[in-house]
Design an enzyme around this catalytic site. Structure first.
Site, PDB file in Angstrom:
ATOM      1  N   GLY A 257       0.805  -1.171  -0.010  1.00 40.80           N
ATOM      2  CA  GLY A 257      -0.028  -0.112   0.003  1.00 40.80           C
ATOM      3  C   GLY A 257       0.750   1.107   0.000  1.00 40.80           C
TER       4      GLY A 257
ATOM      5  N   SER B 138       4.536  -5.500  -2.825  1.00 43.78           N
ATOM      6  CA  SER B 138       4.441  -4.183  -3.226  1.00 43.78           C
ATOM      7  C   SER B 138       5.268  -3.446  -1.939  1.00 43.78           C
ATOM      8  CB  SER B 138       3.257  -3.618  -3.216  1.00 43.78           C
ATOM      9  OG  SER B 138       3.332  -2.284  -3.744  1.00 43.78           O
TER      10      SER B 138
END
Length: 532
Positions: A173, A261
């Site tokens: 995120g 991520s």
């Protein structure tokens, strides 16, 4: 030698996870061992069960009571397990500390709070779950500073005396948003399919998790002064796993740390952290970074000055930025630290959103402080100063199709955003989307005409996002792989190519960033990651 594996199905990704948990087939490494067929689990009791109940497990801080989901998914779970005190008040912007032990059985059947953050498309909304409030929370403060909890799933057939492989997952995120409560991160299906104990760990986000502030440096503890509070949260969570996972049937000497991520960026930071490299016993034995690379950006000290200045102007202490600079120079670090801690999380995050973001000062990543994270992580790896464990890295073919707005960052990428819809509209469409119904949207509603047809050479959407991918994710891969290879780290990598979403989403997203996660976890229900 780098081993290149291709994956496009749930079975292929699961096979890769099993390969990684075996360390590439070395004869001295534990493997996933099948257990006997599941037996009928006793129904949950209205009262706390006796210590012999499979739902009650002992941790070093006290006993916890989980949930029996054996009948529905074949697992037991323990959710919202505290691994540190809430980092509030004087503990804000400090290294996490042990939670206060408890003497009665603590019920751990509900996910802990999402860490405080500004709502985004992939955020938690107001209810710490995937629901309609996500769409109305974009740009608003969500979550809580009281958020240092982790979650554990184990096969219901597993016994506390078993030594199953352990998979610990760190969500992504951009290090400014994210939460384990997204349904795609539920660990039950993965625990059952891999016959492993699965955990997900929370960590502080944005300026609450990464803040290189000289005003916060008291000179008493190098970890407190590092600014890397999120990385310290993850280390604390991994220490909890090491000390307690055996009680859940997991083997603390067979831990695979996986992150996606920003989560991948963070677990690379753990790999090179001196606190982890020198930890005895080792906190993990294998690393699975998905769609990420090593953070090497330099610290931005002007972020803190801009934050302080904006806060002082907003509350009327000074008239303008110039007066703020003079005021800051005359105050002690202790007074400025107290001032920062006096502000609510909402005030801080809204200041970042409205004042710092337009200045390009809102990004968060591991800080190369020299204590928690090396000043030069790549140089540290070259020098052999890292936790040398087998690595399996995953990437998706069309990573950058998840954020085509960034095509506007350079004329080389097209010069304008590749997305016509704003995030609230995208969420509203995704939330009500029926994948079995006829398409109700078209490419022209999503992608600007200058990028259509998507297959046009050079100027089409595919070509532009491919070029952006070369400068971003493929560059990250090329940066880290040769360095690990030079250190003789066992290394595998795979590319996720699945692009079979119903039209037009097969062209809008293809095999986009995050689209491998439903296959990794085996969760294909409602979620922004998996509903299309």
């Amino acid at each position: 030698m780098i081993r290149h594996l291709r994956a496009g199905t749930a079975c292929a990704v699961l096979a890769l996870l099993q390969l990684t948990a075996c360390g590439g087939g070395g004869s001295n490494n534990p493997v996933f061992t099948p257990l006997p067929p599941a037996t009928t689990s006793p129904p949950p009791s209205e009262q706390p069960p006796a210590a012999t109940s499979p739902l009650q497990r002992a941790t070093v801080y006290g006993s916890i009571l989980g949930t029996d989901d054996a009948a529905t998914n074949g697992t037991y779970s323990w959710k919202g397990v505290p691994f540190a005190k809430p980092p509030v008040g004087e503990l804000r912007w400090k290294a996490p500390v042990d939670p206060t032990p408890w003497t009665t059985v603590k019920t751990t059947q509900k996910l802990g709070n999402a860490c405080v953050q500004t709502g985004r498309l992939y955020g938690p909304g107001q209810n710490n779950q995937y629901d309609a409030t996500i769409g109305t929370s974009i740009g608003k403060t969500t979550g809580s500073e009281d958020c240092l909890y982790l979650n554990i799933w184990a096969p219901s057939t597993a016994k506390a005396t078993d030594k199953l492989p352990v998979i610990v997952f760190v969500y992504g995120g951009s290090n400014i948003t994210g939460y384990p409560g997204d349904p795609v991160y539920d660990g039950a299906a993965l625990a059952k399919a891999a016959n492993a104990v699965v955990a997900t760990v929370n960590y502080r986000l944005g300026i609450m998790g990464f803040l290189a502030s000289p005003q916060l440096k008291a000179g008493l503890d190098a970890n407190d002064d590092s600014g890397n509070y999120a990385i310290l949260d993850l280390i604390k969570g991994m220490k909890f796993v090491n000390a307690n996972i055996a009680a859940f049937g997991g083997d603390p000497a067979n831990v695979t740390l996986m992150g996606q991520s920003a989560g991948a960026v963070n677990i690379y930071a753990l790999m090179v952290s001196p606190l982890v490299a020198n930890a005895k016993p080792a906190l993990f034995q294998r690393l699975v970074p998905l769609s990420g690379g090593v953070a090497t950006a330099t610290t931005k000290p002007n972020q803190v000055n801009a934050l302080l200045s904006a806060l002082l102007v907003a509350d009327g202490t000074v008239a303008d930025d110039a007066a703020a600079a003079t005021y800051i120079a005359r105050q002690s670090n202790a007074d400025l630290a107290a001032y920062l801690r006096s502000k609510s999380a909402d005030t801080l995050l809204q200041t970042v959103l409205k004042k710092l973001a337009p200045l390009g000062l809102s990004a968060s990543n591991p800080l190369n402080d020299g204590t928690v994270v090396p000043v030069d992580p790549i140089a540290a790896i070259n020098a052999g100063q890292f936790l040398k464990v087998p690595v399996m890295a995953g990437y998706t073919r069309d990573e950058t199709k998840l954020f085509p707005q960034n095509l506007a960052t350079s004329p080389a990428f097209g010069g304008i955003s590749g997305r016509l819809l704003d995030d609230p509209t995208v969420f509203a469409m995704a939330y009500s989307y029926d994948p079995n119904a006829a398409p109700t949207t078209s490419l022209e509603q999503w992608i600007p005409g200058q990028y259509l047809p998507v297959t046009t050479p050079v100027t089409g959407f595919n070509a532009r996002t491919d070029l952006y991918n070369q400068y971003f994710f493929i560059a990250l891969r090329k940066q880290i792989f040769p360095v690990l290879q030079a250190q003789n780290v066992p290394l595998w990598w795979y590319q996720f190519n699945w692009d079979k979403s119903p039209a037009p989403f097969n062209d809008i997203f293809g095999a986009a960033h995050t689209f491998d996660l439903p296959f990794v976890f085996g969760n294909f229900g409602p979620s922004l990651y998996s509903n299309i």
